[in-house]
Design a protein around this motif. Structure first.
Motif, PDB file in Angstrom:
ATOM      1  N   GLU A 130       0.855  -1.186   0.000  1.00 46.08           N
ATOM      2  CA  GLU A 130       0.000   0.000   0.000  1.00 46.08           C
ATOM      3  C   GLU A 130       0.888   1.232   0.000  1.00 46.08           C
ATOM      4  O   GLU A 130       1.812   1.340   0.793  1.00 46.08           O
ATOM      5  CB  GLU A 130      -0.891   0.002   1.252  1.00 46.08           C
ATOM      6  N   SER A 131       0.597   2.156  -0.879  1.00 50.60           N
ATOM      7  CA  SER A 131       1.504   3.291  -1.001  1.00 50.60           C
ATOM      8  C   SER A 131       1.486   4.203   0.219  1.00 50.60           C
ATOM      9  O   SER A 131       2.408   4.959   0.434  1.00 50.60           O
ATOM     10  CB  SER A 131       1.177   4.084  -2.256  1.00 50.60           C
ATOM     11  N   ASN A 132       0.408   4.123   1.035  1.00 45.20           N
ATOM     12  CA  ASN A 132       0.395   5.020   2.183  1.00 45.20           C
ATOM     13  C   ASN A 132       1.048   4.406   3.413  1.00 45.20           C
ATOM     14  O   ASN A 132       1.078   4.996   4.470  1.00 45.20           O
ATOM     15  CB  ASN A 132      -1.035   5.492   2.503  1.00 45.20           C
ATOM     16  N   VAL A 133       1.546   3.173   3.263  1.00 38.76           N
ATOM     17  CA  VAL A 133       2.271   2.573   4.374  1.00 38.76           C
ATOM     18  C   VAL A 133       3.713   3.034   4.266  1.00 38.76           C
ATOM     19  O   VAL A 133       4.350   2.878   3.235  1.00 38.76           O
ATOM     20  CB  VAL A 133       2.222   1.026   4.301  1.00 38.76           C
ATOM     21  N   MET A 134       4.164   3.676   5.330  1.00 37.61           N
ATOM     22  CA  MET A 134       5.530   4.178   5.282  1.00 37.61           C
ATOM     23  C   MET A 134       6.493   3.014   5.314  1.00 37.61           C
ATOM     24  O   MET A 134       6.358   2.089   6.114  1.00 37.61           O
ATOM     25  CB  MET A 134       5.789   5.085   6.489  1.00 37.61           C
ATOM     26  N   SER A 135       7.422   3.025   4.454  1.00 34.34           N
ATOM     27  CA  SER A 135       8.434   1.990   4.444  1.00 34.34           C
ATOM     28  C   SER A 135       9.752   2.662   4.149  1.00 34.34           C
ATOM     29  O   SER A 135       9.821   3.556   3.313  1.00 34.34           O
ATOM     30  CB  SER A 135       8.095   0.957   3.368  1.00 34.34           C
ATOM     31  N   PRO A 136      10.775   2.309   4.858  1.00 28.81           N
ATOM     32  CA  PRO A 136      12.033   3.011   4.643  1.00 28.81           C
ATOM     33  C   PRO A 136      12.532   2.883   3.197  1.00 28.81           C
ATOM     34  O   PRO A 136      13.253   3.735   2.723  1.00 28.81           O
ATOM     35  CB  PRO A 136      12.993   2.357   5.632  1.00 28.81           C
ATOM     36  N   THR A 137      12.130   1.814   2.530  1.00 29.90           N
ATOM     37  CA  THR A 137      12.638   1.626   1.174  1.00 29.90           C
ATOM     38  C   THR A 137      11.575   1.921   0.117  1.00 29.90           C
ATOM     39  O   THR A 137      11.888   2.083  -1.037  1.00 29.90           O
ATOM     40  CB  THR A 137      13.127   0.177   0.977  1.00 29.90           C
ATOM     41  N   GLY A 138      10.305   1.967   0.536  1.00 26.81           N
ATOM     42  CA  GLY A 138       9.214   2.153  -0.429  1.00 26.81           C
ATOM     43  C   GLY A 138       9.123   3.588  -0.916  1.00 26.81           C
ATOM     44  O   GLY A 138       9.895   4.448  -0.508  1.00 26.81           O
ATOM     45  N   PRO A 139       8.148   3.835  -1.813  1.00 26.29           N
ATOM     46  CA  PRO A 139       8.017   5.191  -2.339  1.00 26.29           C
ATOM     47  C   PRO A 139       7.487   6.147  -1.278  1.00 26.29           C
ATOM     48  O   PRO A 139       6.745   5.747  -0.392  1.00 26.29           O
ATOM     49  CB  PRO A 139       6.994   5.016  -3.464  1.00 26.29           C
ATOM     50  N   LYS A 140       7.873   7.392  -1.399  1.00 25.52           N
ATOM     51  CA  LYS A 140       7.304   8.404  -0.519  1.00 25.52           C
ATOM     52  C   LYS A 140       5.981   8.828  -1.133  1.00 25.52           C
ATOM     53  O   LYS A 140       5.842   8.829  -2.350  1.00 25.52           O
ATOM     54  CB  LYS A 140       8.237   9.596  -0.436  1.00 25.52           C
ATOM     55  N   ALA A 141       5.004   9.168  -0.272  1.00 22.77           N
ATOM     56  CA  ALA A 141       3.697   9.539  -0.819  1.00 22.77           C
ATOM     57  C   ALA A 141       3.277  10.921  -0.340  1.00 22.77           C
ATOM     58  O   ALA A 141       3.478  11.273   0.820  1.00 22.77           O
ATOM     59  CB  ALA A 141       2.657   8.508  -0.421  1.00 22.77           C
ATOM     60  N   LEU A 142       2.735  11.678  -1.288  1.00 20.46           N
ATOM     61  CA  LEU A 142       2.102  12.935  -0.906  1.00 20.46           C
ATOM     62  C   LEU A 142       0.659  12.587  -0.598  1.00 20.46           C
ATOM     63  O   LEU A 142      -0.077  12.153  -1.489  1.00 20.46           O
ATOM     64  CB  LEU A 142       2.179  13.933  -2.071  1.00 20.46           C
ATOM     65  N   ARG A 143       0.240  12.721   0.671  1.00 19.01           N
ATOM     66  CA  ARG A 143      -1.121  12.318   1.055  1.00 19.01           C
ATOM     67  C   ARG A 143      -2.051  13.515   0.958  1.00 19.01           C
ATOM     68  O   ARG A 143      -1.732  14.579   1.483  1.00 19.01           O
ATOM     69  CB  ARG A 143      -1.114  11.727   2.456  1.00 19.01           C
TER      70      ARG A 143
END
Ligand code: GDP
Length: 489
Positions: free
Chosen positions: A376-389
């Protein structure tokens, strides 16, 4: 920017503004046409109904026909004969068109005033491969009054001859036709068989009892060229080619290039009005304040009249061949230009979005095939994409949906947009709390912000971006997504 006074009532029959309507149209793969160039409405109207009261203008003639049938040779002969008859030492440069004057005796049948008689001339389009002509036709523009169909007497009707015949049949009410049977100097020339072949194609020449004028010529020896010029001139008279001489200019670009000492220049084929230095022009998404006007002999001129081709300098950027040129007042040109750029931006934003969307879809499909469950893109992950919410609020559900789908596809594998909530109506306190919990911001699209929401936003450090122009929202979101991208050090 907070838009004030936007508390207009929203309902299902809300009238969309131009930007939203454009966005919807593009979403549905339709091409929006926004009539926001009222200044140029003049040209939406047909030529003045009492056109017989307008002055005559030189006809614009295009030479067409099968490859190797002698179009270029014919044009060269016509051009050099016009230079020979013109002022001494005149060297015609290639500007996309040239003018040939019609000897006075040729217009013997004319009943027009002698002032018109003296200035009779023909403008031949001279563009390689008729590129400009095709480009203009593709835009639905009619720039040619008369077509000269060249058929080689030793070769007859060939595939491209038929193409031209089809074109003429489609536009016979708008374009006049003269057939030039060329290469009659050649030993193998068979004029009669060309005439019969043309008859079979529905081109009934006068010489065979039909109504289409024809002339036997040789581009190589010059035979029949005077007669060709005369026939064109008579045909132009019959077709009554006229145009306003004093109104704002309208024309099309035949060529454009950077010229030493002149900067960006373009040949404008002027169809209506006249052009003088300091005129303001718009063409596509560029514009000009005319600096110099130069004719095809390289001579500076003060004023270009309809039916002529003229080199215009002063363009901000090089205009595109085939684009329409319109003259307006400085502020009208500026306004129309801003509108055109805005529309282009909306279209390109959506194109970008479509590309990103397709890439994402492909990526998702690839992952699904590999059995990978997408994060899920809104789950913060140190390696995942950053999301503008984002919490998106809009004036009507249609615009909210369109905006959400347009912002959601902005981004790449490193930074994305995640709309955590969306809805219709003013921005409320609970929207602010939602944005705070998500660590995001609020987009208020053409809706007001309640006083309590304003206070809550200030207290909680939540950013509210108010805007009523959709492309600005998209630009803002893009900027913020770019800010999320890892910095290159
Ligand atoms: P285009 O492809 O239609 O522009 O044809 P060109 O003008 O390039 O001519 C093709 C060839 O025919 C060239 O070799 C010309 O010299 C030759 N040609 C053109 N017009 C005539 C003509 O009237 N008589 C003769 N004998 N040859 C010609």
């Amino acid at each position: 920017m907070r838009a004030a006074g936007m508390a207009e009532e929203s309902s299902h029959d809300h009238i969309l503004n131009a930007d939203t309507a454009c966005l919807f149209a593009l979403e549905f793969n339709k091409n929006p046409i926004v009539d926001d160039e009222a200044a140029f409405d003049l040209y939406a109207a047909p030529v003045a109904t009492n056109s017989s009261s307008l002055p005559r203008r030189p006809p614009v003639v295009t030479i067409m026909g099968h490859v190797d049938h002698g179009k270029t040779t014919l044009l060269d002969s016509l051009r050099s004969s016009s230079v020979a008859k013109g002022e001494a030492g005149g060297i015609t440069q290639h500007i996309g068109a040239f003018s040939v004057s019609v000897p006075k005796s040729s217009s013997a049948s004319s009943t027009s005033p002698s002032s018109e008689e003296g200035s009779r001339s023909i403008t031949f389009l001279d563009t390689p491969g008729h590129a400009a002509f095709s480009a203009m036709r593709a835009r639905g523009a009619r720039v040619t009054d008369i077509i000269v169909l060249v058929v080689a007497a030793d070769d007859g009707v060939m595939p491209q001859t038929r193409e031209v015949i089809q074109l003429i049949k489609r536009e016979s009410d708008k374009i006049g036709l003269v057939v030039a049977i060329n290469k009659v100097d050649k030993p193998g020339a068979d004029v009669e068989s060309v005439q019969s072949a043309l008859w079979a194609e529905g081109i009934h020449l006068e010489s065979m009892g039909g109504d289409i004028p024809s002339v036997e010529v040789s581009g190589l020896t010059g035979q029949g060229l005077d007669q060709l010029v005369e026939i064109i001139s008579v045909l132009a008279e019959i077709r009554d080619v006229r145009a306003e001489e004093n109104g704002p200019a309208q024309g099309f670009i035949l060529e454009s290039k950077v010229l030493r000492g002149f900067g960006n220049t373009a040949t404008v084929l002027l169809l209506r009005g006249s052009l003088t230095a300091a005129s303001h022009l718009i063409c596509g998404t560029t514009h000009a304040k005319v600096r110099h006007l130069t004719d095809s002999s390289g001579n500076p001129i003060k004023r270009a009249a309809p039916g002529s081709a003229v080199i215009v300098s002063g363009w901000k950027e090089l205009p595109q061949v085939g684009d329409e040129v319109l003259q307006g007042k400085e502020d009208e040109v500026k306004k129309a230009l801003a509108n055109r750029l805005r529309k282009m931006k909306i279209a390109s934003t959506l194109n970008d979005a479509e590309v990103i969307n397709a890439t994402r879809r492909a990526e998702r499909e690839r992952k699904a095939e590999d059995g990978v469950v997408e994060e899920e893109s809104n789950v913060m992950s140190p390696t995942g994409p950053k999301a503008l919410r984002l919490v998106v609020k809009g004036d009507v559900s249609g615009s909210v949906e369109a905006l959400v789908s347009a912002v959601e596809v902005i981004g790449n594998k490193d930074a994305t947009v995640n709309v955590v909530s969306s809805g219709v109506g003013e921005v409320t306190e609970s929207d602010v709390m939602m944005a705070k919990a998500a660590g995001g911001m609020i987009v208020a699209f053409a809706v007001p912000v309640s006083r309590l929401a304003d206070q809550a936003a200030a207290q909680n450090g939540v950013n509210i971006y108010s805007e009523k122009i959709i492309y600005r929202v998209l630009d803002e979101v893009k900027e913020r997504v770019i800010d999320l991208l890892p910095k290159i050090t």
